[in-house]
Design a protein around this motif. Structure first.
Motif, PDB file in Angstrom:
ATOM      1  N   ASP A  53     -72.346  61.133  -8.764  1.00 24.69           N
ATOM      2  CA  ASP A  53     -73.697  60.637  -9.023  1.00 24.69           C
ATOM      3  C   ASP A  53     -74.322  60.047  -7.765  1.00 24.69           C
ATOM      4  OD1 ASP A  53     -73.897  61.017 -12.016  1.00 24.69           O
ATOM      5  OD2 ASP A  53     -72.022  59.903 -11.850  1.00 24.69           O
ATOM      6  N   ALA A  54     -73.476  59.632  -6.809  1.00 19.63           N
ATOM      7  CA  ALA A  54     -73.948  59.116  -5.521  1.00 19.63           C
ATOM      8  C   ALA A  54     -72.807  59.210  -4.521  1.00 19.63           C
ATOM      9  CB  ALA A  54     -74.439  57.682  -5.632  1.00 19.63           C
ATOM     10  N   ILE A  55     -73.184  59.181  -3.237  1.00 23.12           N
ATOM     11  CA  ILE A  55     -72.206  59.252  -2.154  1.00 23.12           C
ATOM     12  C   ILE A  55     -72.478  58.109  -1.180  1.00 23.12           C
ATOM     13  CG2 ILE A  55     -71.388  60.633  -0.190  1.00 23.12           C
ATOM     14  CD1 ILE A  55     -72.247  63.136  -1.842  1.00 23.12           C
ATOM     15  N   VAL A  56     -71.408  57.415  -0.779  1.00 23.00           N
ATOM     16  CA  VAL A  56     -71.486  56.405   0.280  1.00 23.00           C
ATOM     17  C   VAL A  56     -70.791  57.039   1.478  1.00 23.00           C
ATOM     18  CG1 VAL A  56     -70.836  54.086   1.013  1.00 23.00           C
ATOM     19  CG2 VAL A  56     -71.487  54.502  -1.377  1.00 23.00           C
ATOM     20  N   LEU A  57     -71.541  57.243   2.561  1.00 19.79           N
ATOM     21  CA  LEU A  57     -71.069  58.073   3.668  1.00 19.79           C
ATOM     22  C   LEU A  57     -71.112  57.341   5.000  1.00 19.79           C
ATOM     23  CD1 LEU A  57     -70.318  60.946   4.736  1.00 19.79           C
ATOM     24  CD2 LEU A  57     -72.777  61.454   4.732  1.00 19.79           C
ATOM     25  N   ASP A  58     -69.957  57.325   5.690  1.00 17.35           N
ATOM     26  CA  ASP A  58     -69.881  56.765   7.034  1.00 17.35           C
ATOM     27  C   ASP A  58     -70.376  57.810   8.030  1.00 17.35           C
ATOM     28  OD1 ASP A  58     -69.281  55.134   9.213  1.00 17.35           O
ATOM     29  OD2 ASP A  58     -67.139  55.589   9.178  1.00 17.35           O
ATOM     30  N   MET A  59     -70.911  57.363   9.145  1.00 17.21           N
ATOM     31  CA  MET A  59     -71.413  58.283  10.166  1.00 17.21           C
ATOM     32  C   MET A  59     -70.281  58.768  11.065  1.00 17.21           C
ATOM     33  SD  MET A  59     -74.434  59.539  10.985  1.00 17.21           S
ATOM     34  CE  MET A  59     -75.848  58.469  10.925  1.00 17.21           C
ATOM     35  N   MET A  60     -69.335  57.882  11.392  1.00 15.31           N
ATOM     36  CA  MET A  60     -68.274  58.221  12.336  1.00 15.31           C
ATOM     37  C   MET A  60     -66.962  58.455  11.597  1.00 15.31           C
ATOM     38  SD  MET A  60     -69.298  55.568  15.372  1.00 15.31           S
ATOM     39  CE  MET A  60     -69.485  54.146  14.301  1.00 15.31           C
ATOM     40  N   MET A  61     -66.633  59.742  11.411  1.00 15.06           N
ATOM     41  CA  MET A  61     -65.403  60.131  10.723  1.00 15.06           C
ATOM     42  C   MET A  61     -64.756  61.297  11.463  1.00 15.06           C
ATOM     43  SD  MET A  61     -66.264  60.001   6.675  1.00 15.06           S
ATOM     44  CE  MET A  61     -67.497  61.279   6.807  1.00 15.06           C
ATOM     45  N   PRO A  62     -63.443  61.494  11.251  1.00 17.32           N
ATOM     46  CA  PRO A  62     -62.781  62.631  11.877  1.00 17.32           C
ATOM     47  C   PRO A  62     -63.180  63.962  11.227  1.00 17.32           C
ATOM     48  CG  PRO A  62     -61.196  61.286  10.632  1.00 17.32           C
ATOM     49  CD  PRO A  62     -62.529  60.617  10.534  1.00 17.32           C
ATOM     50  N   VAL A  63     -62.877  65.043  11.891  1.00 13.96           N
ATOM     51  CA  VAL A  63     -63.088  66.432  11.484  1.00 13.96           C
ATOM     52  C   VAL A  63     -64.565  66.820  11.510  1.00 13.96           C
ATOM     53  CG1 VAL A  63     -62.619  68.247   9.789  1.00 13.96           C
ATOM     54  CG2 VAL A  63     -60.985  66.369  10.067  1.00 13.96           C
ATOM     55  N   MET A  64     -65.396  66.082  10.790  1.00 10.18           N
ATOM     56  CA  MET A  64     -66.824  66.355  10.715  1.00 10.18           C
ATOM     57  C   MET A  64     -67.522  65.008  10.592  1.00 10.18           C
ATOM     58  SD  MET A  64     -68.665  68.659   7.731  1.00 10.18           S
ATOM     59  CE  MET A  64     -67.436  69.937   7.841  1.00 10.18           C
ATOM     60  N   ASP A  65     -68.522  64.721  11.440  1.00  8.42           N
ATOM     61  CA  ASP A  65     -69.167  63.406  11.358  1.00  8.42           C
ATOM     62  C   ASP A  65     -70.146  63.334  10.187  1.00  8.42           C
ATOM     63  OD1 ASP A  65     -71.735  64.364  12.166  1.00  8.42           O
ATOM     64  OD2 ASP A  65     -71.337  63.925  14.265  1.00  8.42           O
ATOM     65  N   GLY A  66     -70.622  62.138   9.921  1.00  6.66           N
ATOM     66  CA  GLY A  66     -71.491  61.915   8.769  1.00  6.66           C
ATOM     67  C   GLY A  66     -72.786  62.707   8.817  1.00  6.66           C
ATOM     68  N   GLN A  67     -73.314  62.920  10.007  1.00  4.11           N
ATOM     69  CA  GLN A  67     -74.542  63.699  10.135  1.00  4.11           C
ATOM     70  C   GLN A  67     -74.299  65.158   9.736  1.00  4.11           C
ATOM     71  OE1 GLN A  67     -76.341  63.596  14.042  1.00  4.11           O
ATOM     72  NE2 GLN A  67     -78.181  62.666  13.191  1.00  4.11           N
ATOM     73  N   GLN A  68     -73.166  65.714  10.154  1.00  4.62           N
ATOM     74  CA  GLN A  68     -72.815  67.084   9.766  1.00  4.62           C
ATOM     75  C   GLN A  68     -72.599  67.176   8.257  1.00  4.62           C
ATOM     76  OE1 GLN A  68     -69.489  67.080  12.540  1.00  4.62           O
ATOM     77  NE2 GLN A  68     -70.335  68.902  13.524  1.00  4.62           N
ATOM     78  N   VAL A  69     -71.911  66.179   7.703  1.00  2.06           N
ATOM     79  CA  VAL A  69     -71.674  66.152   6.252  1.00  2.06           C
ATOM     80  C   VAL A  69     -73.007  66.095   5.515  1.00  2.06           C
ATOM     81  CG1 VAL A  69     -70.713  64.782   4.337  1.00  2.06           C
ATOM     82  CG2 VAL A  69     -69.399  65.082   6.459  1.00  2.06           C
ATOM     83  N   LEU A  70     -73.879  65.193   5.939  1.00  2.99           N
ATOM     84  CA  LEU A  70     -75.191  65.040   5.303  1.00  2.99           C
ATOM     85  C   LEU A  70     -75.955  66.363   5.331  1.00  2.99           C
ATOM     86  CD1 LEU A  70     -77.340  63.182   4.047  1.00  2.99           C
ATOM     87  CD2 LEU A  70     -77.961  62.478   6.360  1.00  2.99           C
ATOM     88  N   ARG A  71     -75.962  67.014   6.476  1.00  2.69           N
ATOM     89  CA  ARG A  71     -76.665  68.294   6.616  1.00  2.69           C
ATOM     90  C   ARG A  71     -76.086  69.337   5.649  1.00  2.69           C
ATOM     91  NH1 ARG A  71     -76.287  68.600  11.717  1.00  2.69           N
ATOM     92  NH2 ARG A  71     -78.346  67.822  12.225  1.00  2.69           N
ATOM     93  N   ARG A  72     -74.750  69.438   5.595  1.00  2.00           N
ATOM     94  CA  ARG A  72     -74.103  70.421   4.715  1.00  2.00           C
ATOM     95  C   ARG A  72     -74.393  70.131   3.244  1.00  2.00           C
ATOM     96  NH1 ARG A  72     -69.105  72.419   7.057  1.00  2.00           N
ATOM     97  NH2 ARG A  72     -68.622  73.409   5.071  1.00  2.00           N
TER      98      ARG A  72
END
Length: 125
Positions: free
Chosen positions: A49-68
């Motif tokens: 229902d919602a996502i709490v997302l950090d910007m700096m993470m391994p493998v794929m950063d938060g900006q990439q995750v947000l875009r995907r």
């Protein structure tokens, strides 16, 4: 009424424990991703229902995750709260332009996050 499900995406174990404790205390179901690729995968599997997302993470950063997540039809509508130590104006603006629903800078007040999530849920009713 079914519990709201929150996907917490962060690689900091202490923060994961704190958020899980606080969110479950408010009656939410919590799913945890510890890197960006896992965040994208679990978002598609669980459709939270919602996502709490950090910007700096391994493998794929938060900006990439947000875009995907915003590009995928099944996850494009899910509210995403960025919870990150990045506080530069361009980081905040970029995340909001990519589709973040809200942006909180670490260190943060846990109750403020709870209130922001409740507001997001109220707005999407």
């Amino acid at each position: 009424m079914a519990k709201k499900k929150i996907l917490v995406c962060d690689d900091d174990e202490l923060l994961i424990e704190l958020l899980t404790y606080r969110l479950e205390g408010k009656g939410y179901e919590v799913v945890v991703a510890r890197d960006g690729a896992e965040a994208v995968s679990l978002a598609g599997q669980h459709l939270p229902d919602a996502i709490v997302l950090d910007m700096m993470m391994p493998v794929m950063d938060g900006q990439q995750v947000l875009r995907r997540l915003r590009e995928a039809p099944e996850t494009a509508h899910i509210p995403i709260v960025m919870l990150t130590a990045r506080k530069q104006q361009n980081d905040i603006v970029d995340a909001l332009e990519l589709g973040a629903s809200d942006y909180l800078v670490k260190p943060f007040i846990p109750e403020e996050l709870m209130t922001r999530l409740a507001r997001l849920f109220a707005a999407t009713k």
